[in-house]
Design an enzyme around this catalytic site. Structure first.
Site, PDB file in Angstrom:
ATOM      1  CB  VAL A 210     -24.450  -9.521 -17.141  1.00 37.88           C
ATOM      2  CG1 VAL A 210     -24.137 -10.943 -16.695  1.00 37.88           C
ATOM      3  CG2 VAL A 210     -23.201  -8.658 -17.089  1.00 37.88           C
ATOM      4  CG  ASP A 211     -29.702 -12.179 -21.276  1.00 37.81           C
ATOM      5  OD1 ASP A 211     -30.115 -13.124 -20.580  1.00 37.81           O
ATOM      6  OD2 ASP A 211     -30.412 -11.588 -22.092  1.00 37.81           O
ATOM      7  CB  THR A 212     -28.583 -15.469 -16.463  1.00 34.73           C
ATOM      8  OG1 THR A 212     -29.972 -15.113 -16.465  1.00 34.73           O
ATOM      9  CG2 THR A 212     -27.837 -14.601 -15.472  1.00 34.73           C
TER      10      THR A 212
END
Length: 479
Positions: free
Chosen positions: A32-34
């Site tokens: 999960v990469d913002t």
């Protein structure tokens, strides 16, 4: 063909989740990469069932650029179903070749995070999705490697460490591996989560049981920051000083913003502090100490040297030394100020032994070329910038100097070392990686904040102040 950027130069937060999808009912590992603009999946994660169930949309081929600025071309996109218990959610994934270097089967980027209003909760280690106003929680995982912590390139992550502590402790800022830093962090035995910054341009792996320096909190005195920074007297003094250096136009909005971030400005009476994520280690060509006798000093200057040394001790910038190194002290008149002296250390022979800390300094011509699009400017600079970088314990003896009151060594990066400008530029680039050059430009200790309108300029100023607050950087009030 469109061009998207999975990784910007901004440091992003990332965590792993295992999702059951129609690609793999057993579960695929996603990062999960913002800061990823799109979501991707490796071809190998779908290749076994690709021909049976999926139609690859080869019209949706895009260029994808990673943090290393290497560009690859996607193979197309697919629509994927993700199973979350009672609910099935959809997501567009761009398929990339397996050589695209990511430590998981895929990445969930902004398109997924925004669509389902995702929130990472470290209290219960879950990723929350909002599906039709129902909150669905998915457990956060340690990653594909159970014994090691995987850190994506140029990424800021919160990871669980295996710490040998029995009580609440402070983990001081330290470089735990080349290019991998952790800031000051308070941890407990039950919650050993630590923020980790990987500044390298490649994926890094560190053991979960990496030995970290730690000290019980009971050994520290409690310092309430609000007692210093949020009292009315200090704020009024700050506003009085700064109001002399700002234009009348938009002055009220600017001063209100400064009040919100009063702690990022250094007043003369404030004790000096250092940043909370980066320290400097000096490397030398050999271990033979450099010892130079002190220069002859006029009696009239000795008291000035003693006074300035006393202030440095009071601010915890230097400490007594028993080192075999010694570099002489000299006083240099300050430009344009009569009877004011700057105390300097002659490190010329020490500099010959220092191994260069190579980091490109910004080119002023490039900054000027990029200022044309802006209409509003503010120029800030850090207060005694070099002194905001702590010096590694093993490097302090090299900086030793002496006066008639004894021998001392620096606890922070001193002026006069040939590595200081490059090291400072690296620290600034790391701290403002998510802000510069979109909102400001950096030139050593100067920060040039830009804006296309008054509102845009104030918004960018706020982003700079937030960064200073996050990394405990102090701005000069008088400039």
């Amino acid at each position: 063909m469109n061009e998207n950027f999975i990784f910007s130069l901004n440091l992003s937060y990332s965590d792993y989740v295992i999702l059951s999808t129609n690609l793999n009912r057993q579960g695929s590992t996603f990062l999960v990469d913002t800061q990823a603009d799109i979501s991707i999946v490796k071809f190998s994660a779908i290749s076994e069932i690709f021909n049976l169930q999926y139609n690859l949309n080869r019209k949706n081929i895009i260029k994808i650029k990673g943090i290393t600025n290497d560009t690859i071309q996607s193979l197309g996109s697919i629509e994927v179903k993700i199973f979350t218990g009672k609910y099935i959610v959809g997501c567009t994934l761009h398929v990339v070749p397996d050589e695209f270097n990511i430590p998981s089967d895929g990445i969930l980027g902004k398109n997924f995070i925004k669509k389902y209003k995702c929130i990472i909760n470290y209290d219960n280690l879950t990723l929350s999705l909002n599906i039709h106003d129902k909150i669905i929680s998915i457990p956060i995982q340690d990653g594909p490697d159970r014994n090691n912590i995987i850190l994506p390139a140029r990424c800021e992550s919160i990871r669980r460490f295996e710490l040998n502590i029995e009580e609440d402790s402070l983990i001081p800022n330290q470089e735990i591996a080349p290019g991998i830093f952790i800031p000051n962090t308070i941890v407990s035995k039950e919650s050993p989560f630590i923020q980790v910054m990987n500044t390298n341009t490649s994926i890094q792996k560190i053991p979960k049981n990496t030995s970290l320096k730690a000290e019980p909190l009971k050994n520290f005195s409690i310092y309430h920051a609000h007692e210093t920074y949020n009292n009315i007297g200090r704020t009024n003094k700050l506003i009085n000083v700064i109001s002399q250096n700002v234009n009348e136009e938009n002055k009220l909005e600017l001063l209100n913003l400064i009040k919100q971030f009063s702690e990022v400005f250094q007043l003369e009476d404030d004790k000096m502090t250092v940043n909370n994520f980066y320290q400097q280690k000096l490397r030398i060509t050999d271990n033979t100490p450099v010892y130079i006798k002190n220069y002859r000093t006029p009696y009239s200057q000795k008291q000035e040297i003693n006074n300035q040394t006393g202030k440095l001790l009071k601010n915890d910038l230097i400490e007594p030394s028993t080192s075999n190194y010694n570099s002489p002290v000299i006083l240099i008149p300050k430009k344009g100020v009569s009877k004011k002296w700057r105390m300097c250390i002659d490190y010329r022979l020490v500099n010959k032994k220092l191994i260069a800390d190579k980091y490109p300094l910004p080119r002023i011509e490039d900054i000027l070329d990029n200022l044309g699009r802006a209409k509003f400017f503010s120029v800030l600079d850090l207060y005694s910038g070099f002194h905001q970088i702590p010096l590694h314990e093993d490097s302090r003896d090299i900086t030793s100097f002496s006066t008639e009151n004894g021998s001392f060594r620096w606890k922070v990066l001193p002026f006069g070392l040939n590595v200081s400008p490059n090291s400072f530029s690296r620290m600034m680039a790391l701290a403002f990686a998510g802000v510069s050059p979109l909102k400001c430009f950096l030139y050593i200790d100067d920060i040039i904040v830009i804006g296309c309108s008054e509102k845009h300029h104030l918004k960018n100023l706020k982003a700079v102040f937030e960064t200073c607050r996050k990394y405990n950087l102090k701005l000069n009030t008088n400039k």
